[in-house]
Structure formats: structure tokens, C-alpha cells
Motif scaffolding. Structure first.
Motif, PDB file in Angstrom:
ATOM      1  N   LYS A   1       0.690  -1.113   0.171  1.00  0.00           N
ATOM      2  CA  LYS A   1       0.113   0.044  -0.087  1.00  0.00           C
ATOM      3  C   LYS A   1       0.820   1.177  -0.090  1.00  0.00           C
ATOM      4  O   LYS A   1       0.617   2.212  -0.750  1.00  0.00           O
TER       5      LYS A   1
ATOM      6  N   SER B   1       3.718   1.500  -1.265  1.00  0.00           N
ATOM      7  CA  SER B   1       4.261   1.693  -2.691  1.00  0.00           C
ATOM      8  C   SER B   1       3.063   2.298  -3.732  1.00  0.00           C
ATOM      9  O   SER B   1       3.518   3.045  -4.332  1.00  0.00           O
ATOM     10  N   GLN B   2       2.000   1.927  -3.457  1.00  0.00           N
ATOM     11  CA  GLN B   2       0.924   2.323  -4.261  1.00  0.00           C
ATOM     12  C   GLN B   2       0.498   3.757  -3.890  1.00  0.00           C
ATOM     13  O   GLN B   2       0.396   4.705  -4.844  1.00  0.00           O
ATOM     14  N   GLN B   3       0.384   4.060  -2.742  1.00  0.00           N
ATOM     15  CA  GLN B   3      -0.118   5.485  -2.116  1.00  0.00           C
ATOM     16  C   GLN B   3       1.051   6.542  -2.073  1.00  0.00           C
ATOM     17  O   GLN B   3       0.789   7.775  -2.218  1.00  0.00           O
TER      18      GLN B   3
ATOM     19  N   TYR C   1       7.476  -2.371  -6.582  1.00  0.00           N
ATOM     20  CA  TYR C   1       6.233  -1.814  -7.246  1.00  0.00           C
ATOM     21  C   TYR C   1       6.325  -0.300  -7.340  1.00  0.00           C
ATOM     22  O   TYR C   1       5.886   0.449  -8.390  1.00  0.00           O
TER      23      TYR C   1
ATOM     24  N   ASP D   1       9.194   1.215 -11.053  1.00  0.00           N
ATOM     25  CA  ASP D   1       7.574   1.347 -11.784  1.00  0.00           C
ATOM     26  C   ASP D   1       7.954   1.240 -13.308  1.00  0.00           C
ATOM     27  O   ASP D   1       6.932   0.787 -13.909  1.00  0.00           O
TER      28      ASP D   1
ATOM     29  N   ASN E   1      -0.090   2.423 -15.814  1.00  0.00           N
ATOM     30  CA  ASN E   1      -0.236   2.457 -14.421  1.00  0.00           C
ATOM     31  C   ASN E   1      -1.102   1.093 -13.808  1.00  0.00           C
ATOM     32  O   ASN E   1      -1.960   0.849 -14.426  1.00  0.00           O
TER      33      ASN E   1
ATOM     34  N   GLN F   1      -5.883  -1.105  -9.065  1.00  0.00           N
ATOM     35  CA  GLN F   1      -6.063  -1.523  -7.914  1.00  0.00           C
ATOM     36  C   GLN F   1      -6.004  -3.242  -7.584  1.00  0.00           C
ATOM     37  O   GLN F   1      -5.576  -3.572  -7.009  1.00  0.00           O
TER      38      GLN F   1
ATOM     39  N   TYR G   1      -2.425  -4.277  -7.684  1.00  0.00           N
ATOM     40  CA  TYR G   1      -1.661  -4.408  -6.223  1.00  0.00           C
ATOM     41  C   TYR G   1      -2.423  -5.373  -5.572  1.00  0.00           C
ATOM     42  O   TYR G   1      -1.399  -5.894  -4.782  1.00  0.00           O
TER      43      TYR G   1
END
Lengths: 209, 209
Positions: A92, A94-96, A162, A166, A177, A180, A183
Motif C-alpha cells: 500500500k 508503494s501504491q499510495q 512496485y 515502476d 499504471n 487496484q 496491487y
DNA sequence: GTCTATACGCGGATAGAC
DNA sequence: GTCTATCCGCGTATAGAC
């Protein structure tokens, strides 16, 4: 401290995080940060005094989500639960907070020349806590006899990749990209790999046994 | 091309690999490269014409070990053998060519602005081959239904971390440099994690079955 | 081919007007 | 507090002597 002051500082920090993450410290020009923040260049100096000082402020502003991700280790003692929650939390981040992740990765890769010692100590502290806990699971026969440090290195690397790499992820997956869904899949696959790979007893089995 | 010319070019490339790896492209000064190579600064320009051009030469000089590591995928079709040999080869690259690994990591992390397209294509080609092979193992029931891309991301990240994030590794393990033993342990642990975690049939079992 | 001496532009930092 | 105009050092790159 005035509203405007606070607001402008935030604008600058946000813009700076993005550009430091994209280009690295040395390649970043203050004028680019100013442009992205929609302010003239001297304002950046007015608020932060120097490039180095701004960079340190950025590091401090992004440290929090990174440190927070280790919470699962402090909140539970069941290996399956902790490791799963930890992996989910790290993915999360890495995602956010991809910029935070990249700024840190770059910093570490070049020997952490600007990392404040108190932050380095906090991270070390967490590492000791986490590896002690893993060792205790091993000692109690709740998982295979893995080396806690190597296990942590693998989890860190596999989750941070991630954000940090990227470009490569995009190229390989053919997507600009990740969704969700992507991920979620990453977290689920990695959790499965780690739990099964370390012979972790699932919490259900542990409670039943 | 003369002996001296060849020799000096090699000296410069070697010095440049180390410094680009340590500091990144933008932070690297030609004079530092010249000093480390034991030559005056203009010689670097004489041989390589520009900083950018020297950097591209460095990238080309370090690509070979990185590409070679994927050999196991072309030499065998048994998942346990291939994955184990691949992990060993990747860890060996981190150990023996840490500069190459870091230069690449830095390059990728910043969006690969200097990566020649033919090199990017070769790496993509390998990735396709590798993930097809993993998929075929899944289809033949030789391992769990993992997503080949995510599995590769994890292996890449977990092996490269020993070179790219050596500062962190040093700090956590408390050692300035990992010993041969440490790298062997890392490879062995990661192999165990991946094989068991993906439910790979060992070659012995596969042959017996 | 090699190296000393130097040009030149870029980017960090600031003086000073508003 | 804000921004225009400017300074100045550093690092890339090269001219030209040897």
C-alpha cells in the motif's frame, strides 16, 4: 505561523517530493520545484533556505508512512496475520506514496548521505523488533528455520519494487499504471509465497492446534 | 586501436562504473573519474567526448553480466533446477558486479532516460521467454498457479537488493561487507522460499513421478 | 597523443525593490 | 512577505602548447 506560510510550505514539499523522486537529489533543479509549485524560485529559498535543507524536510515529511507500515509487528503475535498485514501495508505504501518510496530508495542506494541519524535509528529499531519477533516464531516452531534478516530483506525488496522500479513494471506488464486489482494481486501472491515458503502455520491451524 | 588507448579506456570505464554507481549520474564529476583512473581530466574527454557518452559506454560495458544471468532459463526445463540456478546467478551478479547492478537500478528508477533501446529490448525479450517458461510449468502442473510476472519481480528485487541496498544490508547485519558464506546463505534461503512457496516439484520428485 | 590553462553556461543563492 | 534582477562558483567542455 500563518495560513499562507503553512500552505506554501506544503505546496513546495509536495512538488519537491515528486521531483526528487523522479530525478534524484543532484539532478533536481530548484526552479523546477518552484514551477511545479506555482511559485517564483526565491520563495523556495525564503521558506527552506537551501536545497539541502529542503531535501531534508522532504525526507522527514515522507518518513511517516514508511515507519507506519511496520505496525502489524507491534499489534499481533501470530506469524500468518502479521506477515500478511505487513506485506499488505508495504504494498500500500508503494501504491499510495511512490514518491516517498523512491526518495528513500535513492537515498539508501547512494549510502544515505542525507539521512538524519534519528530516522536511521528509528528504522534500525523497527528492524530489531521485527527480526526478534520472527526469531521467536522460529524458536516456537511456528515457521521454518529462516534467517529473519534475509526474510525481511526479501519482503522489503519485493514490496518496494512496485514503486521504485515502476518503469520496469510498466514495461513488462504493458500498463502505464497498475490498477487496484494489480496491487491486490501482487500482495496476495507475495503473501502466499512468503507464508507457504516459510512453512508458516495459518492462524486457523495455529488456533485449532 | 593501440594498446595504451584500449588500456586507458578500460581504466576510465572501470573508474566511471564505480563512481556512477556510488553517486548517480548527475552527482558524478568527471574530475573524480579522472582522479580515480589516475589520468588528467581532458583525457576522459579525449576518449569519450562527453559525460553522457561515457555514461552510455558504462551501461554497455555492464550489461553483459546482467543478461548472462538469465541463461538457466535457456538451458533447462525443470522448474526447480532453473529457478535455483537463476537465483544463484542473480545473487552472484550482485556480489561480483555490484556497480553494474547499481548503475542499472538507478537508471531504471529514474525512468531509464539513457538506456539504449536495443538493450531495453533484449531485456524485454528475456522477460518474455522467462515468463512463458514459468507459465508452461504452471500449465503442466509443475508448480502452483502463480503469475509469472509477479514471480519474476520478486526474484529480481530480492536478488538485486544485496547490491543496490548494500548500505541497509550492512547496517542491519552489522557487517561492512558480506562474506561468501552470507551470499551463499542468501541464495539458499531465497531458493528455498521460492521453490517451496510456489509449490515447485523438486527435480528428484519430478523424475520419480 | 597528452595535459595545462581557460572559456562558458547553468544553477544555487541573495540583494533589494515593492 | 513576495518577486525581479543579479551574483558567483562549480563543472562541462575545449583551445592550444608540448
Amino acid at each position: 505561523m500563518s495560513r499562507i506560510r503553512e500552505h506554501n510550505r506544503e505546496l513546495i514539499i509536495q512538488a519537491a517530493s515528486e521531483i526528487f523522486a523522479d530525478q534524484g537529489y543532484a539532478a533536481t533543479k530548484i526552479i523546477e520545484i518552484a514551477n511545479r509549485a506555482g511559485l517564483p524560485k526565491p520563495n523556495v529559498y525564503y521558506y527552506f533556505k537551501s536545497k539541502e535543507n529542503l531535501y531534508r524536510s522532504v525526507i522527514e515529511s515522507v518518513i511517516d508512512p514508511l515507519l507506519q507500515a511496520a505496525q502489524p509487528f507491534y499489534e499481533d503475535d501470530d506469524p500468518a496475520t502479521v506477515l500478511e498485514q505487513y506485506i499488505i501495508a508495504k504494498i500500500k505504501v508503494s501504491q499510495q506514496h511512490p514518491h516517498a518510496s523512491k526518495v528513500f530508495a535513492s537515498e539508501i542506494m547512494h549510502g544515505a548521505p542525507h539521512l538524519p541519524e534519528d530516522i536511521a535509528e528509528k528504522m534500525m529499531e523497527q528492524t530489531i523488533q521485527s527480526s526478534n519477533k520472527i526469531q521467536s516464531w522460529v524458536d516456537r516452531g511456528l515457521m521454518d528455520r529462516v534467517d529473519p534478516h534475509h526474510l525481511l530483506f526479501t519482503i522489503w525488496a519485493a514490496t518496494q519494487t512496485y514503486a521504485d522500479f515502476d518503469w520496469q513494471i510498466s514495461r513488462v506488464t504493458g500498463k502505464d499504471n497498475l490498477s487496484q486489482q494489480d496491487y491486490d494481486t501482487a500482495a496476495q501472491q507475495l503473501t502466499q509465497l512468503i507464508l507457504k515458503g516459510c512453512g508458516v502455520q495459518t492462524s486457523k491451524a495455529a488456533k485449532a492446534g
